[in-house]
Write a protein that holds these residues in place. Structure first.
Motif, mmCIF file in Angstrom:
data_model
loop_
_atom_site.group_PDB
_atom_site.id
_atom_site.type_symbol
_atom_site.label_atom_id
_atom_site.label_comp_id
_atom_site.label_asym_id
_atom_site.label_seq_id
_atom_site.Cartn_x
_atom_site.Cartn_y
_atom_site.Cartn_z
ATOM 1 N N ALA A 191 0.835 -1.202 0.000
ATOM 2 C CA ALA A 191 0.000 0.000 0.000
ATOM 3 C C ALA A 191 0.871 1.254 0.000
ATOM 4 O O ALA A 191 0.527 2.256 -0.627
ATOM 5 C CB ALA A 191 -0.923 -0.006 1.210
ATOM 6 N N ARG A 192 1.984 1.212 0.682
ATOM 7 C CA ARG A 192 2.918 2.341 0.653
ATOM 8 C C ARG A 192 3.480 2.544 -0.747
ATOM 9 O O ARG A 192 3.600 3.666 -1.226
ATOM 10 C CB ARG A 192 4.074 2.097 1.628
ATOM 11 N N LEU A 193 3.812 1.442 -1.399
ATOM 12 C CA LEU A 193 4.347 1.537 -2.755
ATOM 13 C C LEU A 193 3.332 2.122 -3.730
ATOM 14 O O LEU A 193 3.698 2.764 -4.713
ATOM 15 C CB LEU A 193 4.792 0.153 -3.242
ATOM 16 N N LEU A 194 2.064 1.902 -3.447
ATOM 17 C CA LEU A 194 0.999 2.366 -4.335
ATOM 18 C C LEU A 194 0.309 3.626 -3.797
ATOM 19 O O LEU A 194 -0.799 3.965 -4.227
ATOM 20 C CB LEU A 194 -0.040 1.256 -4.522
ATOM 21 N N LYS A 195 0.954 4.311 -2.896
ATOM 22 C CA LYS A 195 0.354 5.476 -2.248
ATOM 23 C C LYS A 195 -0.219 6.508 -3.229
ATOM 24 O O LYS A 195 -1.302 7.045 -3.004
ATOM 25 C CB LYS A 195 1.387 6.142 -1.334
ATOM 26 N N PRO A 196 0.467 6.814 -4.347
ATOM 27 C CA PRO A 196 -0.100 7.804 -5.280
ATOM 28 C C PRO A 196 -1.426 7.380 -5.894
ATOM 29 O O PRO A 196 -2.166 8.228 -6.418
ATOM 30 C CB PRO A 196 0.986 7.917 -6.366
ATOM 31 N N LEU A 197 -1.735 6.101 -5.855
ATOM 32 C CA LEU A 197 -2.968 5.599 -6.456
ATOM 33 C C LEU A 197 -4.099 5.473 -5.446
ATOM 34 O O LEU A 197 -5.230 5.167 -5.824
ATOM 35 C CB LEU A 197 -2.716 4.223 -7.089
ATOM 36 N N MET A 198 -3.798 5.687 -4.182
ATOM 37 C CA MET A 198 -4.776 5.467 -3.131
ATOM 38 C C MET A 198 -5.743 6.651 -3.012
ATOM 39 O O MET A 198 -5.305 7.800 -3.000
ATOM 40 C CB MET A 198 -4.079 5.267 -1.778
ATOM 41 N N LYS A 208 -5.765 5.811 2.143
ATOM 42 C CA LYS A 208 -4.588 6.225 2.896
ATOM 43 C C LYS A 208 -4.829 6.076 4.396
ATOM 44 O O LYS A 208 -3.945 5.678 5.144
ATOM 45 C CB LYS A 208 -4.223 7.659 2.543
ATOM 46 N N ARG A 209 -6.038 6.386 4.837
ATOM 47 C CA ARG A 209 -6.370 6.207 6.257
ATOM 48 C C ARG A 209 -6.391 4.725 6.619
ATOM 49 O O ARG A 209 -5.928 4.326 7.697
ATOM 50 C CB ARG A 209 -7.722 6.849 6.562
ATOM 51 N N GLU A 210 -6.917 3.920 5.712
ATOM 52 C CA GLU A 210 -6.958 2.479 5.955
ATOM 53 C C GLU A 210 -5.556 1.894 6.028
ATOM 54 O O GLU A 210 -5.302 0.956 6.786
ATOM 55 C CB GLU A 210 -7.764 1.789 4.854
ATOM 56 N N ARG A 211 -4.637 2.463 5.239
ATOM 57 C CA ARG A 211 -3.249 1.978 5.270
ATOM 58 C C ARG A 211 -2.644 2.163 6.662
ATOM 59 O O ARG A 211 -1.959 1.273 7.168
ATOM 60 C CB ARG A 211 -2.418 2.710 4.217
ATOM 61 N N LYS A 212 -2.896 3.304 7.273
ATOM 62 C CA LYS A 212 -2.382 3.557 8.617
ATOM 63 C C LYS A 212 -2.972 2.558 9.613
ATOM 64 O O LYS A 212 -2.277 2.037 10.488
ATOM 65 C CB LYS A 212 -2.716 4.984 9.045
ATOM 66 N N ALA A 213 -4.271 2.299 9.478
ATOM 67 C CA ALA A 213 -4.925 1.350 10.369
ATOM 68 C C ALA A 213 -4.379 -0.061 10.155
ATOM 69 O O ALA A 213 -4.194 -0.825 11.111
ATOM 70 C CB ALA A 213 -6.435 1.368 10.140
ATOM 71 N N MET A 214 -4.098 -0.402 8.895
ATOM 72 C CA MET A 214 -3.546 -1.713 8.591
ATOM 73 C C MET A 214 -2.154 -1.875 9.203
ATOM 74 O O MET A 214 -1.797 -2.954 9.706
ATOM 75 C CB MET A 214 -3.484 -1.912 7.078
ATOM 76 N N GLU A 215 -1.363 -0.822 9.186
ATOM 77 C CA GLU A 215 -0.039 -0.870 9.789
ATOM 78 C C GLU A 215 -0.136 -1.117 11.293
ATOM 79 O O GLU A 215 0.640 -1.892 11.867
ATOM 80 C CB GLU A 215 0.727 0.415 9.493
ATOM 81 N N ALA A 216 -1.092 -0.456 11.938
ATOM 82 C CA ALA A 216 -1.289 -0.659 13.376
ATOM 83 C C ALA A 216 -1.749 -2.093 13.652
ATOM 84 O O ALA A 216 -1.317 -2.719 14.640
ATOM 85 C CB ALA A 216 -2.319 0.340 13.911
ATOM 86 N N PHE A 217 -2.606 -2.614 12.789
ATOM 87 C CA PHE A 217 -3.052 -4.004 12.895
ATOM 88 C C PHE A 217 -1.848 -4.944 12.804
ATOM 89 O O PHE A 217 -1.714 -5.890 13.588
ATOM 90 C CB PHE A 217 -4.063 -4.272 11.783
ATOM 91 N N GLY A 218 -0.955 -4.667 11.879
ATOM 92 C CA GLY A 218 0.243 -5.489 11.736
ATOM 93 C C GLY A 218 1.124 -5.449 12.976
ATOM 94 O O GLY A 218 1.733 -6.466 13.351
ATOM 95 N N GLU A 219 1.198 -4.291 13.630
ATOM 96 C CA GLU A 219 1.984 -4.176 14.860
ATOM 97 C C GLU A 219 1.418 -5.075 15.950
ATOM 98 O O GLU A 219 2.157 -5.715 16.697
ATOM 99 C CB GLU A 219 2.015 -2.724 15.332
ATOM 100 N N ARG A 220 0.091 -5.105 16.069
ATOM 101 C CA ARG A 220 -0.533 -5.961 17.091
ATOM 102 C C ARG A 220 -0.263 -7.434 16.784
ATOM 103 O O ARG A 220 -0.009 -8.232 17.694
ATOM 104 C CB ARG A 220 -2.048 -5.721 17.131
ATOM 105 N N LEU A 221 -0.308 -7.802 15.517
ATOM 106 C CA LEU A 221 -0.002 -9.181 15.138
ATOM 107 C C LEU A 221 1.455 -9.509 15.450
ATOM 108 O O LEU A 221 1.773 -10.639 15.828
ATOM 109 C CB LEU A 221 -0.291 -9.394 13.653
ATOM 110 N N GLY A 222 2.336 -8.528 15.301
ATOM 111 C CA GLY A 222 3.733 -8.731 15.658
ATOM 112 C C GLY A 222 3.902 -8.977 17.142
ATOM 113 O O GLY A 222 4.687 -9.844 17.562
ATOM 114 N N GLU A 223 3.180 -8.231 17.962
ATOM 115 C CA GLU A 223 3.236 -8.435 19.412
ATOM 116 C C GLU A 223 2.719 -9.823 19.784
ATOM 117 O O GLU A 223 3.271 -10.482 20.682
ATOM 118 C CB GLU A 223 2.408 -7.360 20.115
#
Length: 308
Positions: free
Chosen positions: A203-210, A215-230
């Motif tokens: 999603a970061r790589l495709l940011k100009p197309l978002m 873009k807001r969902e991308r931030k939420a997805m990143e936070a989701f990934g952090e929780r999965l990492g924990e």
């Protein structure tokens, strides 16, 4: 992270640019690792993850080439796994300290953390571990060659490549989410973490197309990934205690710590499944088609402008 894909430029040139930039970042991080292994290995692994996400997304453009790149990067990442895991375990101990129920539990966490810190110091201070890993990973990354890649540049065909990559990435995440919900197993959540991380990076790589909402969902997805990492870190910690806990902190402290980890693991699993249902609710095909259409429109417009 390097600049995202610019649809006004040929796709092959953009993929090569990003790959070259991220590879340079990874090699530079390995140089840092010679004096600061924890930081250097961490930064290198992050760059490798970004590279692997790129090759997964672009795979339909030149599948044999992209698979070979991914395999080399996977080997490089494995060389650096030990030092990063040593640091992740300490970070997990710090999180357990924040939720300790009483002084007895807090003391058990403190004792475990001290043992983990000593282990990491031994690992990081040993040339037998750091030196060869840096040298071998550097050699693998330095051998990566981007000149033989055959990526399409015709706007419609290039858009198809991105559409396939996005669709497959989303389907992979949905499949992993379903398995995690059905089985509850650590490996299923680990697969979900990897899939979500790749989606976030793509999603970061495709940011100009978002669109703005994307873009807001991308931030939420990143936070989701952090929780999965924990969550994954808790699974790793529990496995360590099951195998070596008695030797590290004694039987009583091990039982206490594993009980706390089980409680926190169940909380995080429920939280992650709820987040997954929210952030992965979109059907892959329409999302992928829309991003591809945006790319094709902008790429075609740029090409027509150049031809005028």
């Amino acid at each position: 992270m390097t600049a995202p894909i610019d649809p006004r430029e040929p796709l092959s040139a953009e993929v090569r640019r990003i790959a070259a930039d991220e590879t340079s970042t990874a090699v530079a991080a390995l140089e840092t690792a010679r004096t600061d292994p924890s930081e250097g290995f961490h930064e290198c692994r992050k760059a490798i993850k970004r590279l692997r996400a790129l090759w997964r997304m672009a795979r339909a453009g030149d599948e044999p080439y992209c698979r070979a790149q991914d395999a080399s990067l996977r080997r490089a990442a494995k060389l650096l796994a030990g030092p990063r895991e040593a640091t992740a375990l300490i970070e997990t101990a710090d999180r357990l300290a924040q939720v300790a129920g009483d002084d007895t539990e807090a003391n058990a966490v403190a004792a475990l953390r001290a043992m983990l810190e000593a282990r990491r110091s031994t690992l990081m201070g040993s040339c037998l571990h750091v030196g060869p890993a840096v040298a071998e990973a550097t050699a693998l990354l330095s051998k990566l060659d981007f000149t033989s890649m055959r990526m399409p540049d015709v706007p419609a065909t290039a858009a198809d490549v991105l559409e396939i990559g996005v669709r497959k990435g989303m389907r992979r995440a949905l499949k992993a989410l379903k398995a995690a919900g059905e089985t509850g197993e650590a490996e299923a959540f680990h697969d979900l973490r990897k899939a979500v991380k790749a989606l976030s990076l793509q999603a970061r790589l495709l940011k100009p197309l978002m669109p703005d909402a994307g873009k807001r969902e991308r931030k939420a997805m990143e936070a989701f990934g952090e929780r999965l990492g924990e969550l994954n870190d808790l699974h790793v910690m529990d496995a360590l205690l099951a195998a070596e806990g008695v030797d590290l902190v004694g039987a009583e402290a091990t039982a206490l710590l594993r009980e706390r980890i089980a409680t926190e693991t169940q909380k995080l699993k429920r939280r992650c499944l709820k987040a997954g249902a929210k952030h992965l609710e979109h059907k892959p095909a329409p999302v992928a088609r829309e991003l591809a259409a945006r790319f094709e429109r902008r790429a075609s417009k740029a090409r027509n402008r150049q031809a005028a």
